[in-house]
Design a protein around this motif. Sequence first.
Motif, PDB file in Angstrom:
ATOM      1  N   GLU A  16      43.814  59.564  41.963  1.00 44.29           N
ATOM      2  CA  GLU A  16      43.634  58.691  40.808  1.00 44.29           C
ATOM      3  C   GLU A  16      44.346  59.244  39.582  1.00 44.29           C
ATOM      4  O   GLU A  16      44.099  60.364  39.145  1.00 44.29           O
TER       5      GLU A  16
ATOM      6  N   CYS B 137      46.306  57.805  35.676  1.00 44.48           N
ATOM      7  CA  CYS B 137      46.248  56.732  34.683  1.00 44.48           C
ATOM      8  C   CYS B 137      47.517  55.881  34.762  1.00 44.48           C
ATOM      9  O   CYS B 137      48.392  55.946  33.900  1.00 44.48           O
TER      10      CYS B 137
ATOM     11  N   TRP C  17      45.930  52.374  39.606  1.00 42.22           N
ATOM     12  CA  TRP C  17      44.521  52.742  39.491  1.00 42.22           C
ATOM     13  C   TRP C  17      43.796  52.034  38.350  1.00 42.22           C
ATOM     14  O   TRP C  17      42.577  51.881  38.379  1.00 42.22           O
ATOM     15  N   VAL C  18      44.542  51.646  37.316  1.00 42.80           N
ATOM     16  CA  VAL C  18      43.930  51.022  36.133  1.00 42.80           C
ATOM     17  C   VAL C  18      44.645  49.710  35.839  1.00 42.80           C
ATOM     18  O   VAL C  18      45.844  49.705  35.542  1.00 42.80           O
TER      19      VAL C  18
ATOM     20  N   LYS D 111      34.393  47.716  37.587  1.00 42.65           N
ATOM     21  CA  LYS D 111      34.944  47.344  38.895  1.00 42.65           C
ATOM     22  C   LYS D 111      36.236  46.550  38.761  1.00 42.65           C
ATOM     23  O   LYS D 111      37.142  46.673  39.596  1.00 42.65           O
TER      24      LYS D 111
ATOM     25  N   TYR E 189      39.042  49.270  36.866  1.00 38.64           N
ATOM     26  CA  TYR E 189      39.385  50.526  37.543  1.00 38.64           C
ATOM     27  C   TYR E 189      39.267  50.374  39.060  1.00 38.64           C
ATOM     28  O   TYR E 189      38.285  49.820  39.559  1.00 38.64           O
ATOM     29  N   GLN E 190      40.264  50.863  39.767  1.00 38.17           N
ATOM     30  CA  GLN E 190      40.287  50.766  41.221  1.00 38.17           C
ATOM     31  C   GLN E 190      39.027  51.365  41.844  1.00 38.17           C
ATOM     32  O   GLN E 190      38.503  50.855  42.826  1.00 38.17           O
ATOM     33  N   ARG E 191      38.512  52.436  41.241  1.00 38.78           N
ATOM     34  CA  ARG E 191      37.335  53.123  41.789  1.00 38.78           C
ATOM     35  C   ARG E 191      36.041  52.744  41.062  1.00 38.78           C
ATOM     36  O   ARG E 191      34.997  53.360  41.287  1.00 38.78           O
TER      37      ARG E 191
ATOM     38  N   SER F 124      35.220  56.057  38.911  1.00 41.78           N
ATOM     39  CA  SER F 124      36.534  56.430  38.388  1.00 41.78           C
ATOM     40  C   SER F 124      36.408  57.610  37.425  1.00 41.78           C
ATOM     41  O   SER F 124      35.429  57.732  36.691  1.00 41.78           O
TER      42      SER F 124
ATOM     43  N   SER G 116      40.461  54.565  28.801  1.00 42.81           N
ATOM     44  CA  SER G 116      39.180  55.135  29.207  1.00 42.81           C
ATOM     45  C   SER G 116      38.029  54.225  28.767  1.00 42.81           C
ATOM     46  O   SER G 116      38.137  53.489  27.784  1.00 42.81           O
TER      47      SER G 116
END
Length: 331
Positions: free
Chosen positions: A48, A50, A54-55, A118, A121-123, A127, A166
């Motif tokens: 992960e 930035c 991922w974002v 959700k 962010y991919q995670r 995340s 963030s």
Amino acid sequence: MKEKASLVLHFILITGVIVQAFEPISTTILTGAGMAALGKKLYNYLVETCNEHWVGFNKTGLEADLQSKLFGQHVASRVILKAVTGFMNTENPKKPLVLSLHGWTGTGKNFVSQIIAKNIYQRGMISGFVHLFTATAHFPHEAEMDLYKSQLQQWIKGNVSACPRSMFIFDEMDKMNPGLIDSIKPYLDYYETLNGVSYRKAIFIFLSNAGGENIVQVALDFWKGGRDREEIELKHLEKALSLSVFNNKNSGFWHTSLIDKNLVDFFVPFLPLEYKHVVQCGRAEMISKGLKPNEEAVEQMARDMNYFPQDERVFSMKGCKVISSRLDFYI
């Protein structure tokens, strides 16, 4: 995941060969720069970072989740969809997005935070770019407040420096020392940069039970007046909600400059849930457990919960908070 990426990257740098599934091995000799570039791409894909992999923002997913998973919160759903969409679609926002979610326990505040995470962010909530703070766990001792303020400022600065997109979630605002949140006021303001760091793309979400009484009173007034719940709009709640939170010594926002300087973009009200919403939550919980919804069990569970006013039993006292644990008893 990091160990896996490290091993693959090590293999690339040693051999200079990339093997792709179902394709012949390339005989091209990569230069040092080429190997480094490929290694970086692979690392960013596996670990992960930035970047857009991922974002990113999934508006369709956010809208679908709010419609199908958040029950009884038409006001909150509309406000959050518009606020998050507008912010994420603005390439250079003038300030961070600041949302303050208010309502009684079990109405969906924490759940909405998870939905937002959700769809950015991919995670999701796990995340490394999503940071959750709770008053009782992270800031328990009033005597240590000066230390907490310094640590919080450094934490936000460090994480936004690493990833401008963030997200910071502050739970239990009604249990938080009123002066703590004022310490991060500069990061929520309209500054282009602070000490070389721009905070304009960050998201701050505050969760609180404070103001819940005002929200409940509006819902009760509409019900007593024979008006439909869906007629309630943000304008019926937001001003009274912000004033009650600002003047409540137990809100965490008591006389805070965040409200005084209009740095909170939206005070989002979460209405008390009714019987039908508790049933919807029960069905959704069974589906999430991989079970076929049992209408009889779900309705019995919903009937056995506590409601108010006591005689009319209109609004659930605990909402959907305890459904996951209670449902097992009825299945």
